[in-house]
Design an enzyme around this catalytic site. Structure first.
Site, PDB file in Angstrom:
ATOM      1  N   TYR A  98     -23.837  38.941  55.652  1.00  0.00           N
ATOM      2  CA  TYR A  98     -22.431  39.230  55.966  1.00  0.00           C
ATOM      3  C   TYR A  98     -22.168  39.105  57.468  1.00  0.00           C
ATOM      4  O   TYR A  98     -22.956  39.581  58.286  1.00  0.00           O
ATOM      5  CB  TYR A  98     -22.046  40.626  55.487  1.00  0.00           C
ATOM      6  CG  TYR A  98     -21.948  40.769  53.975  1.00  0.00           C
ATOM      7  CD1 TYR A  98     -21.953  39.658  53.137  1.00  0.00           C
ATOM      8  CD2 TYR A  98     -21.853  42.025  53.381  1.00  0.00           C
ATOM      9  CE1 TYR A  98     -21.860  39.797  51.757  1.00  0.00           C
ATOM     10  CE2 TYR A  98     -21.758  42.171  52.001  1.00  0.00           C
ATOM     11  CZ  TYR A  98     -21.769  41.050  51.194  1.00  0.00           C
ATOM     12  OH  TYR A  98     -21.680  41.206  49.824  1.00  0.00           O
ATOM     13  N   SER A 142     -15.442  41.571  43.503  1.00  0.00           N
ATOM     14  CA  SER A 142     -14.110  41.024  43.235  1.00  0.00           C
ATOM     15  C   SER A 142     -13.470  41.687  42.016  1.00  0.00           C
ATOM     16  O   SER A 142     -13.013  41.021  41.083  1.00  0.00           O
ATOM     17  CB  SER A 142     -14.183  39.507  43.027  1.00  0.00           C
ATOM     18  OG  SER A 142     -12.902  38.918  43.059  1.00  0.00           O
ATOM     19  N   PRO A 143     -13.393  43.027  41.998  1.00  0.00           N
ATOM     20  CA  PRO A 143     -12.922  43.727  40.801  1.00  0.00           C
ATOM     21  C   PRO A 143     -11.435  43.535  40.493  1.00  0.00           C
ATOM     22  O   PRO A 143     -11.012  43.832  39.380  1.00  0.00           O
ATOM     23  CB  PRO A 143     -13.233  45.199  41.120  1.00  0.00           C
ATOM     24  CG  PRO A 143     -13.220  45.267  42.604  1.00  0.00           C
ATOM     25  CD  PRO A 143     -13.789  43.967  43.062  1.00  0.00           C
ATOM     26  N   GLY A 168     -10.082  40.573  40.768  1.00  0.00           N
ATOM     27  CA  GLY A 168      -9.976  39.197  40.325  1.00  0.00           C
ATOM     28  C   GLY A 168      -8.993  38.382  41.146  1.00  0.00           C
ATOM     29  O   GLY A 168      -8.863  38.562  42.355  1.00  0.00           O
ATOM     30  N   VAL A 202      -5.667  38.286  40.511  1.00  0.00           N
ATOM     31  CA  VAL A 202      -4.305  38.754  40.234  1.00  0.00           C
ATOM     32  C   VAL A 202      -3.419  38.696  41.478  1.00  0.00           C
ATOM     33  O   VAL A 202      -2.257  38.294  41.417  1.00  0.00           O
ATOM     34  CB  VAL A 202      -4.328  40.186  39.666  1.00  0.00           C
ATOM     35  CG1 VAL A 202      -2.912  40.747  39.565  1.00  0.00           C
ATOM     36  CG2 VAL A 202      -5.004  40.197  38.304  1.00  0.00           C
ATOM     37  N   PHE A 203      -3.978  39.092  42.631  1.00  0.00           N
ATOM     38  CA  PHE A 203      -3.179  39.113  43.862  1.00  0.00           C
ATOM     39  C   PHE A 203      -3.420  37.875  44.734  1.00  0.00           C
ATOM     40  O   PHE A 203      -2.856  37.756  45.812  1.00  0.00           O
ATOM     41  CB  PHE A 203      -3.502  40.373  44.669  1.00  0.00           C
ATOM     42  CG  PHE A 203      -3.163  41.648  43.946  1.00  0.00           C
ATOM     43  CD1 PHE A 203      -1.853  42.074  43.843  1.00  0.00           C
ATOM     44  CD2 PHE A 203      -4.154  42.416  43.337  1.00  0.00           C
ATOM     45  CE1 PHE A 203      -1.531  43.248  43.169  1.00  0.00           C
ATOM     46  CE2 PHE A 203      -3.857  43.579  42.666  1.00  0.00           C
ATOM     47  CZ  PHE A 203      -2.539  43.999  42.566  1.00  0.00           C
TER      48      PHE A 203
END
Length: 290
Positions: free
Chosen positions: A49, A203-204, A206, A208-209
């Protein structure tokens, strides 16, 4: 040293450093404390990271935070080799040699200013991984008290079984969300329940946003109605959808926004009703479920 339970929702640190918000030391300390005040005590890292810089930035902040080590849990991952400044890798690849796993774990300990990791994960599977070497590295790290537990990330059931011929896998961090629900259909989550492997998911929320496709529009439309029913935001509702799964999935969220973090923990305060869960799944699938 006794293993400690992880928080139901886990703070992912990938965007805390130069791959995201690029928080300074003071901001990181504030964010750590915000997480703890909310009940989030587990922090998820990976050596790569921030092009190998975020762990040390977090560690510097943790070292000055006055937060007690026994009050938090630290997860890190190793195995991916990225070309980066002060790195010899010429191409993105994987290294699961015994020496590299041990060296990576010890480097993470130094970066994070800690004597042990609560959990070490192999970041992604490699076609060339040799399970004997992996098992030897993990057992050595455990014996020396440098890691308390071991798992994998993004491994299939058969890849996990291969590792388990030599050493127990207790966690698997996979992609899972309302828009990426294949793991509950392809046997991945069944396999984890059968083998007592605790799932975590990255990425819980997903896509959607992130997307404005038909799937996201359908989900948002229904989620907006349900958010009024449960009196929570759509993002909280989507985490509650994950938490209802019987495998006991722990979502790893990526936001570095303090207000949003506080709101996300509301997902642990209620259970979504059965039909509402299926309504959301049907919306994502785009057709009636079988």
């Amino acid at each position: 040293m006794t293993k400690k339970s992880f928080s139901k929702i886990i703070a992912g640190t990938m965007t805390w450093g130069i791959w995201g918000k690029n928080l300074n030391k003071t901001q990181m300390i504030e964010l750590m404390n915000s997480c703890l005040e909310t009940g989030i005590t587990t922090f998820d890292h990976a050596d790569i990271y921030g092009s190998y810089s975020t762990e040390s930035a977090f560690g510097d902040a943790f070292g000055e935070s006055q937060i007690k080590r026994e009050n938090i849990q630290l997860i890190s991952k190793c195995g991916i080799q990225l070309p980066a400044e002060n790195r010899s890798a010429k191409i993105h690849h994987y290294d699961y040699s015994k020496s590299h796993i041990i060296r990576s774990a010890e480097k993470s300990l130094k970066n994070l200013k800690t004597d042990y990791l609560d959990l070490l994960l192999l970041h992604r599977p490699s076609p060339l991984m040799q399970v004997d070497a992996i098992a030897e590295a993990i057992e050595k790290l455990k014996t020396e008290g440098k890691i308390l537990d071991f798992g994998v990330s993004n491994f299939t059931p058969t890849q996990t079984n291969l590792i388990q011929t030599k050493t127990k896998v207790n966690y698997n961090q996979i992609e899972f969300s309302i828009t990426h629900f294949e793991p509950m259909l392809d046997g991945s989550l069944d396999h984890m329940q059968l083998n007592r492997i605790k799932p975590m998911c990255w990425s819980p929320l997903g896509s959607v946003f992130k997307k404005s496709d038909d799937k996201s529009i359908r989900i948002k439309k229904l989620a907006e109605q349900l958010s009024l029913k449960y009196n929570v935001g759509i993002d909280v509702l989507l985490l509650a959808w994950i938490l209802k799964h019987p495998s006991g999935i722990s979502p790893v969220f990526g936001t570095a926004d303090k207000t949003r973090i506080t709101n996300l923990m509301k997902a642990t305060t209620f259970e979504m009703e059965l039909e509402d869960w299926f309504v959301l799944w049907t919306a994502s699938a785009g057709n009636p479920i079988p």
